[in-house]
Design a protein around this motif. Structure first.
Motif, short mmCIF file in Angstrom:
data_model
loop_
_atom_site.label_atom_id
_atom_site.label_comp_id
_atom_site.label_asym_id
_atom_site.label_seq_id
_atom_site.Cartn_x
_atom_site.Cartn_y
_atom_site.Cartn_z
N MET A 1 0.85 -1.19 0.00
CA MET A 1 0.00 0.00 0.00
C MET A 1 0.89 1.25 0.00
O MET A 1 1.90 1.29 0.69
CB MET A 1 -0.88 -0.01 1.25
CG MET A 1 -2.23 0.59 0.98
SD MET A 1 -3.29 0.65 2.43
CE MET A 1 -3.05 -0.91 3.25
N SER A 255 -14.23 -0.43 -3.58
CA SER A 255 -13.76 -1.34 -2.54
C SER A 255 -13.52 -2.73 -3.14
O SER A 255 -13.32 -2.86 -4.35
CB SER A 255 -14.78 -1.41 -1.41
OG SER A 255 -14.69 -0.24 -0.65
N TRP A 276 -4.10 1.91 -6.39
CA TRP A 276 -5.34 1.72 -5.63
C TRP A 276 -4.92 1.49 -4.19
O TRP A 276 -4.00 0.70 -3.96
CB TRP A 276 -6.08 0.49 -6.19
CG TRP A 276 -7.31 0.08 -5.43
CD1 TRP A 276 -8.29 0.89 -4.95
CD2 TRP A 276 -7.68 -1.25 -5.07
NE1 TRP A 276 -9.26 0.17 -4.34
CE2 TRP A 276 -8.93 -1.16 -4.38
CE3 TRP A 276 -7.11 -2.51 -5.27
CZ2 TRP A 276 -9.60 -2.27 -3.88
CZ3 TRP A 276 -7.79 -3.62 -4.77
CH2 TRP A 276 -9.02 -3.50 -4.09
N LYS A 277 -5.49 2.15 -3.28
CA LYS A 277 -5.23 1.99 -1.85
C LYS A 277 -4.06 2.85 -1.37
O LYS A 277 -2.95 2.78 -1.88
CB LYS A 277 -4.96 0.54 -1.45
CG LYS A 277 -6.20 -0.31 -1.55
CD LYS A 277 -5.98 -1.65 -0.88
CE LYS A 277 -7.24 -2.47 -0.99
NZ LYS A 277 -7.05 -3.85 -0.56
N LYS A 281 -6.34 6.65 7.04
CA LYS A 281 -7.68 6.43 7.55
C LYS A 281 -8.28 7.80 7.83
O LYS A 281 -7.61 8.61 8.46
CB LYS A 281 -7.59 5.62 8.84
CG LYS A 281 -8.92 5.25 9.46
CD LYS A 281 -8.69 4.51 10.75
CE LYS A 281 -10.04 4.33 11.43
NZ LYS A 281 -9.94 3.62 12.66
N LYS A 284 -8.81 4.51 2.75
CA LYS A 284 -7.87 3.55 2.16
C LYS A 284 -8.15 3.21 0.69
O LYS A 284 -7.25 3.28 -0.14
CB LYS A 284 -7.85 2.29 3.03
CG LYS A 284 -6.89 1.23 2.52
CD LYS A 284 -6.72 0.10 3.49
CE LYS A 284 -7.93 -0.82 3.49
NZ LYS A 284 -7.68 -2.10 4.16
N PRO A 285 -9.40 2.85 0.33
CA PRO A 285 -9.58 2.40 -1.05
C PRO A 285 -9.71 3.55 -2.05
O PRO A 285 -10.75 3.77 -2.67
CB PRO A 285 -10.88 1.58 -0.99
CG PRO A 285 -11.63 2.14 0.15
CD PRO A 285 -10.65 2.76 1.10
N ARG A 346 -2.88 2.48 10.56
CA ARG A 346 -2.73 3.48 9.49
C ARG A 346 -2.77 4.88 10.09
O ARG A 346 -3.39 5.09 11.13
CB ARG A 346 -3.88 3.36 8.49
CG ARG A 346 -3.71 2.30 7.47
CD ARG A 346 -4.92 2.23 6.55
NE ARG A 346 -6.03 1.52 7.14
CZ ARG A 346 -7.31 1.84 6.98
NH1 ARG A 346 -7.65 2.89 6.27
NH2 ARG A 346 -8.26 1.13 7.56
#
Ligand code: AMP
Ligand code: MG
Length: 401
Positions: A1, A255, A276-277, A281, A284-285, A346
């Motif tokens: 990520m 998602s 992606w991602k 927070k 995320k997606p 996160r």
């Protein structure tokens, strides 16, 4: 990520060079300047008075005091917008007003409050206080010298900068184009506000919240109809949005669920998913994709996630698209009145209220579907994973208000 910084760097690197157009300065508010602007005139444009009073020679007033005033002979008057053609000699003065050009021979202005005039001799002015050389005089060019820069490429034209450009007489400037930003909301549960809800349906709110944020970042938002969770409908809607926009911002449908069609529909149109991602927070997606010189920002559907990822990743992109130098949200330091705790793995951008005295409180429940805390917040604090900021800590508040 990806980290937030990696994601942002990837986005900014992909954006094209800005294109410019000429506009009237009066229409250039919240645009990004695309050229150097030189002042065709100085500011102040000529030596002038900062007071209502009498222009005189300062040396003449040296001995003045309220008990033994100095008497000067009034030889004329110069109102703002006029020019005094004579010259002030020793023992003389000229009636002057704020902004009036300083007459030749004068080197100071005695303010009206330091003078007295007897009704029977209106041409004799009694000076009650001495003035120093150049007192109450505003000098030509002390603010802006003629032919010096009053604007640079990349500057965001706020109200004061628009005022400055006008003050030096600039009528038109070259600014960068604003992106047309198509806004799509996906979700079969979504209804337009004002329509009745059936069981299981909710009102769509992300487009309404994002449109003003797009506008504040200089973009031109264009709302498209709600898209149901269907691959065909998503493709058609994305294709239409891309044909009408420079940038498409979607929310929802990114998602891992089998009802999330934005990524596949975008690829089907020939788009390339860049990533992606992102390890933040909420949010995320988050998807970033490129289709030729057009770009997809796929935001998560939860309203707080959409809002926060917009501020952190889309807003700077819109500004860079317009060639702006300053991309970050304004930051203010603040002191915590309550602890902020992130027990997750996160970075958590927590909603806070920064008050006018610099105090910071949590805006309430931090879950990504809680709108009340978003609506009462005016900033975000970046709390690292497994970290708690105790009461009294000084934090950086990223503001959007
Ligand atoms: P999604 O990202 O599509 O999985 O949606 C996540 C959550 O956000 C779900 O509870 C959705 O109902 C909600 N949601 C998605 N899009 C919107 C929207 N445009 N307005 C309000 N809520 C939404
Ligand atoms: Mg959805």
């Amino acid at each position: 990520m990806l980290t937030l910084e990696e994601a942002l760097a990837g986005i900014l690197a992909a954006l094209p060079a800005p294109g410019s157009e000429r506009v009237r300065v009066l229409n250039a508010f919240q645009r990004v300047l695309a050229e150097d602007v030189l002042a065709p005139v100085a500011l102040p444009t000529f030596d002038n008075s900062s007071m209502d009073g009498y222009a005189a020679r300062s040396a003449d007033t040296a001995s003045a005091n309220p008990h033994q005033p100095v008497s000067l002979r009034l030889i004329g008057r110069v109102a703002a917008g006029e020019h005094f053609h004579g010259e002030i000699k020793t023992g003389e003065c000229v009636r002057i007003f704020t902004g009036s050009p300083l007459p030749a021979g004068a080197d100071a202005v005695v303010m009206q409050e330091d003078t007295r005039v007897e009704p029977q001799s209106p041409d004799e002015i009694f000076i009650l206080e001495p003035v120093k050389p150049w007192e109450n005089v505003r000098f030509r060019g002390e603010d802006i010298k003629c032919n010096t820069l009053v604007g640079r490429p990349g500057e965001w034209l706020n109200a004061a900068r628009i005022g400055l450009l006008n003050a030096v007489g600039t009528g038109e400037v070259s600014v960068n184009r604003r992106p047309l930003v198509g806004l799509l909301a996906t979700g079969s549960e979504l209804k337009e506000a004002g329509e009745p809800l059936l069981p299981g349906q909710i009102y769509e709110s992300n487009r309404a919240a994002l449109a003003p944020l797009i506008q504040n970042a200089g973009g031109i938002p264009k709302m498209f109809p709600i898209v149901s969770d269907d691959p065909e409908a998503t493709s058609i809607a994305l294709e239409k949005a891309f044909s009408d926009s420079d940038i498409v911002v979607t929310c929802g449908g990114v998602s891992v669920g089998e009802m999330d069609f934005v990524k596949s529909a975008f690829e089907q149109l020939g788009g390339n998913l860049q990533f992606w991602k992102v390890a933040i927070k909420p949010g995320k997606p988050f998807v970033f994709g490129r289709c030729g010189e057009k770009f997809l920002f796929g935001l998560p559907g939860n309203p707080v996630s959409a809002f926060v990822t917009f501020l952190l990743l889309v807003r700077p992109a819109l500004l860079r698209w317009q060639g702006a130098h300053e991309l970050g949200l304004p930051v203010s330091p603040g002191t915590l009145f309550e602890p902020l705790e992130n027990s997750g793995s996160r970075r958590h951008f927590m909603r806070v209220i920064l008050d006018s005295e610099g105090g910071v409180r949590s805006a309430g429940i931090q879950a990504s579907h809680i709108l009340r805390s978003l609506a009462s917040a005016n900033g975000l604090v970046d709390v690292p994973p497994q970290t708690s900021f105790p009461v009294g800590s000084v934090v950086r508040v990223l503001r959007w208000d």
